[in-house]
Design a protein around this motif. Sequence first.
Motif, PDB file in Angstrom:
ATOM      1  N   VAL A 125       0.843  -1.189   0.000  1.00 54.20           N
ATOM      2  CA  VAL A 125       0.000   0.000   0.000  1.00 54.20           C
ATOM      3  C   VAL A 125       0.878   1.238   0.000  1.00 54.20           C
ATOM      4  CG1 VAL A 125      -1.780   1.236   1.303  1.00 54.20           C
ATOM      5  CG2 VAL A 125      -1.743  -1.260   1.324  1.00 54.20           C
ATOM      6  N   GLU A 126       0.538   2.195  -0.863  1.00 55.80           N
ATOM      7  CA  GLU A 126       1.222   3.486  -0.830  1.00 55.80           C
ATOM      8  C   GLU A 126       0.575   4.337   0.259  1.00 55.80           C
ATOM      9  OE1 GLU A 126       3.008   6.727  -3.856  1.00 55.80           O
ATOM     10  OE2 GLU A 126       0.963   6.077  -4.274  1.00 55.80           O
ATOM     11  N   VAL A 127       1.401   4.947   1.078  1.00 55.61           N
ATOM     12  CA  VAL A 127       0.941   5.755   2.201  1.00 55.61           C
ATOM     13  C   VAL A 127       1.531   7.153   2.069  1.00 55.61           C
ATOM     14  CG1 VAL A 127       0.973   5.986   4.725  1.00 55.61           C
ATOM     15  CG2 VAL A 127       0.730   3.725   3.684  1.00 55.61           C
ATOM     16  N   LEU A 128       0.757   8.133   2.449  1.00 52.93           N
ATOM     17  CA  LEU A 128       1.161   9.532   2.401  1.00 52.93           C
ATOM     18  C   LEU A 128       1.239  10.069   3.821  1.00 52.93           C
ATOM     19  CD1 LEU A 128       1.460  12.308   0.845  1.00 52.93           C
ATOM     20  CD2 LEU A 128      -1.016  12.465   0.992  1.00 52.93           C
ATOM     21  N   VAL A 129       2.334  10.773   4.120  1.00 49.92           N
ATOM     22  CA  VAL A 129       2.481  11.473   5.396  1.00 49.92           C
ATOM     23  C   VAL A 129       2.480  12.963   5.081  1.00 49.92           C
ATOM     24  CG1 VAL A 129       3.955  11.880   7.397  1.00 49.92           C
ATOM     25  CG2 VAL A 129       3.833   9.609   6.390  1.00 49.92           C
ATOM     26  N   HIS A 130       1.640  13.703   5.777  1.00 50.92           N
ATOM     27  CA  HIS A 130       1.538  15.146   5.544  1.00 50.92           C
ATOM     28  C   HIS A 130       1.616  15.866   6.880  1.00 50.92           C
ATOM     29  CE1 HIS A 130      -0.885  18.906   5.174  1.00 50.92           C
ATOM     30  NE2 HIS A 130      -0.085  19.045   4.122  1.00 50.92           N
ATOM     31  N   ILE A 131       2.405  16.923   6.922  1.00 51.60           N
ATOM     32  CA  ILE A 131       2.449  17.769   8.110  1.00 51.60           C
ATOM     33  C   ILE A 131       1.765  19.076   7.748  1.00 51.60           C
ATOM     34  CG2 ILE A 131       4.740  18.706   7.619  1.00 51.60           C
ATOM     35  CD1 ILE A 131       5.145  18.673  10.725  1.00 51.60           C
ATOM     36  N   GLY A 132       0.807  19.456   8.575  1.00 50.14           N
ATOM     37  CA  GLY A 132       0.048  20.674   8.315  1.00 50.14           C
ATOM     38  C   GLY A 132      -0.473  21.255   9.614  1.00 50.14           C
ATOM     39  N   PRO A 133      -1.209  22.350   9.497  1.00 48.81           N
ATOM     40  CA  PRO A 133      -1.693  23.026  10.704  1.00 48.81           C
ATOM     41  C   PRO A 133      -2.879  22.309  11.338  1.00 48.81           C
ATOM     42  CG  PRO A 133      -2.439  24.197   8.763  1.00 48.81           C
ATOM     43  CD  PRO A 133      -1.545  23.094   8.288  1.00 48.81           C
ATOM     44  N   GLY A 134      -2.869  22.296  12.670  1.00 44.59           N
ATOM     45  CA  GLY A 134      -3.991  21.763  13.430  1.00 44.59           C
ATOM     46  C   GLY A 134      -5.010  22.851  13.700  1.00 44.59           C
ATOM     47  N   ASP A 135      -5.898  22.596  14.629  1.00 40.49           N
ATOM     48  CA  ASP A 135      -6.996  23.517  14.933  1.00 40.49           C
ATOM     49  C   ASP A 135      -6.526  24.876  15.420  1.00 40.49           C
ATOM     50  OD1 ASP A 135      -8.623  21.428  14.220  1.00 40.49           O
ATOM     51  OD2 ASP A 135      -9.193  20.915  16.275  1.00 40.49           O
ATOM     52  N   GLU A 136      -5.374  24.912  16.090  1.00 41.15           N
ATOM     53  CA  GLU A 136      -4.841  26.167  16.620  1.00 41.15           C
ATOM     54  C   GLU A 136      -3.583  26.612  15.878  1.00 41.15           C
ATOM     55  OE1 GLU A 136      -6.617  27.749  18.966  1.00 41.15           O
ATOM     56  OE2 GLU A 136      -8.020  26.058  18.908  1.00 41.15           O
ATOM     57  N   GLY A 137      -3.365  26.050  14.683  1.00 37.47           N
ATOM     58  CA  GLY A 137      -2.183  26.399  13.908  1.00 37.47           C
ATOM     59  C   GLY A 137      -0.948  25.592  14.254  1.00 37.47           C
ATOM     60  N   GLU A 138      -1.052  24.700  15.234  1.00 40.21           N
ATOM     61  CA  GLU A 138       0.077  23.862  15.638  1.00 40.21           C
ATOM     62  C   GLU A 138       0.331  22.793  14.566  1.00 40.21           C
ATOM     63  OE1 GLU A 138      -3.445  21.409  16.910  1.00 40.21           O
ATOM     64  OE2 GLU A 138      -3.001  23.512  16.607  1.00 40.21           O
ATOM     65  N   PRO A 139       1.573  22.312  14.427  1.00 41.01           N
ATOM     66  CA  PRO A 139       1.831  21.270  13.436  1.00 41.01           C
ATOM     67  C   PRO A 139       1.181  19.952  13.856  1.00 41.01           C
ATOM     68  CG  PRO A 139       3.807  21.717  14.716  1.00 41.01           C
ATOM     69  CD  PRO A 139       2.778  22.723  15.140  1.00 41.01           C
ATOM     70  N   VAL A 140       0.587  19.274  12.880  1.00 38.20           N
ATOM     71  CA  VAL A 140      -0.037  17.972  13.077  1.00 38.20           C
ATOM     72  C   VAL A 140       0.418  17.068  11.944  1.00 38.20           C
ATOM     73  CG1 VAL A 140      -2.218  16.690  13.125  1.00 38.20           C
ATOM     74  CG2 VAL A 140      -2.062  18.912  14.251  1.00 38.20           C
ATOM     75  N   LEU A 141       0.764  15.843  12.274  1.00 39.78           N
ATOM     76  CA  LEU A 141       1.169  14.870  11.287  1.00 39.78           C
ATOM     77  C   LEU A 141      -0.024  13.986  10.966  1.00 39.78           C
ATOM     78  CD1 LEU A 141       3.899  14.053   9.920  1.00 39.78           C
ATOM     79  CD2 LEU A 141       3.884  12.140  11.500  1.00 39.78           C
ATOM     80  N   ALA A 142      -0.353  13.868   9.686  1.00 41.19           N
ATOM     81  CA  ALA A 142      -1.450  13.012   9.237  1.00 41.19           C
ATOM     82  C   ALA A 142      -0.876  11.912   8.356  1.00 41.19           C
ATOM     83  CB  ALA A 142      -2.481  13.817   8.474  1.00 41.19           C
ATOM     84  N   ILE A 143      -1.230  10.678   8.676  1.00 45.04           N
ATOM     85  CA  ILE A 143      -0.800   9.513   7.901  1.00 45.04           C
ATOM     86  C   ILE A 143      -2.048   8.968   7.213  1.00 45.04           C
ATOM     87  CG2 ILE A 143       0.361   7.276   7.992  1.00 45.04           C
ATOM     88  CD1 ILE A 143       1.582   8.144  10.690  1.00 45.04           C
ATOM     89  N   MET A 144      -1.975   8.807   5.881  1.00 48.15           N
ATOM     90  CA  MET A 144      -3.192   8.486   5.132  1.00 48.15           C
ATOM     91  C   MET A 144      -2.889   7.746   3.843  1.00 48.15           C
ATOM     92  SD  MET A 144      -3.841  12.336   3.653  1.00 48.15           S
ATOM     93  CE  MET A 144      -3.045  13.177   5.012  1.00 48.15           C
ATOM     94  N   LEU A 145      -3.924   7.242   3.227  1.00 49.56           N
ATOM     95  CA  LEU A 145      -3.837   6.758   1.869  1.00 49.56           C
ATOM     96  C   LEU A 145      -3.880   7.952   0.935  1.00 49.56           C
ATOM     97  CD1 LEU A 145      -6.376   3.799   2.187  1.00 49.56           C
ATOM     98  CD2 LEU A 145      -3.880   3.656   2.183  1.00 49.56           C
ATOM     99  N   PRO A 146      -3.243   7.896  -0.232  1.00 43.71           N
ATOM    100  CA  PRO A 146      -3.247   9.055  -1.128  1.00 43.71           C
ATOM    101  C   PRO A 146      -4.644   9.578  -1.456  1.00 43.71           C
ATOM    102  CG  PRO A 146      -1.629   7.471  -1.865  1.00 43.71           C
ATOM    103  CD  PRO A 146      -2.399   6.817  -0.746  1.00 43.71           C
ATOM    104  N   GLU A 147      -5.608   8.685  -1.606  1.00 47.12           N
ATOM    105  CA  GLU A 147      -6.979   9.122  -1.916  1.00 47.12           C
ATOM    106  C   GLU A 147      -7.676   9.811  -0.747  1.00 47.12           C
ATOM    107  OE1 GLU A 147      -7.189   4.584  -1.324  1.00 47.12           O
ATOM    108  OE2 GLU A 147      -5.809   5.973  -2.256  1.00 47.12           O
ATOM    109  N   ASP A 148      -7.112   9.730   0.450  1.00 48.50           N
ATOM    110  CA  ASP A 148      -7.678  10.410   1.622  1.00 48.50           C
ATOM    111  C   ASP A 148      -7.285  11.881   1.686  1.00 48.50           C
ATOM    112  OD1 ASP A 148      -8.768   8.001   2.454  1.00 48.50           O
ATOM    113  OD2 ASP A 148      -7.128   7.569   3.845  1.00 48.50           O
ATOM    114  N   ASP A 149      -6.302  12.276   0.888  1.00 49.19           N
ATOM    115  CA  ASP A 149      -5.772  13.639   0.942  1.00 49.19           C
ATOM    116  C   ASP A 149      -6.801  14.644   0.449  1.00 49.19           C
ATOM    117  OD1 ASP A 149      -4.070  15.756   1.278  1.00 49.19           O
ATOM    118  OD2 ASP A 149      -2.923  15.363  -0.538  1.00 49.19           O
TER     119      ASP A 149
END
Length: 128
Positions: free
Chosen positions: A104-128
């Motif tokens: 399975v190909e997996v995507l890791v993305h770091i982006g802003p959370g609810d308060e602008g804090e960094p959050v790491l999201a691990i997902m399938l590419p189609e979940d992006d």
Amino acid sequence: MTANNDWNVIYSYSKAQAIADGVLVDVSEQAKKIGFRIPTVVTATLYHGYVEPPTGLEAEGQSVTGRLHDLMVLALFAARRTINTDRVTFKVDFLMAPGRKETVEVLVHIGPGDEGEPVLAIMLPEDD
């Protein structure tokens, strides 16, 4: 996100709401044990489709704990190999039945959370 009075927000969906709705699974405590220092979530599609082992694989040594650990270790390795980007992809082999694995190909993305804090999201590419 900065306030801009020229825009009318029609709808927003927070990370907290997504966790409460079951769209995201908070794995921050497990992620800390691996070495992540920021809040970490896995999409429900990835979690329920691959992290949770199919019924009957317990005899093969498969568990949520072990599969999540392996996923996050590979995510950590992939994240450490990249610089100057907010996302990276990598492949994971999951045992789906005795003797049958699925890559399975997996995507890791770091982006802003609810308060602008960094959050790491691990997902399938189609979940992006």
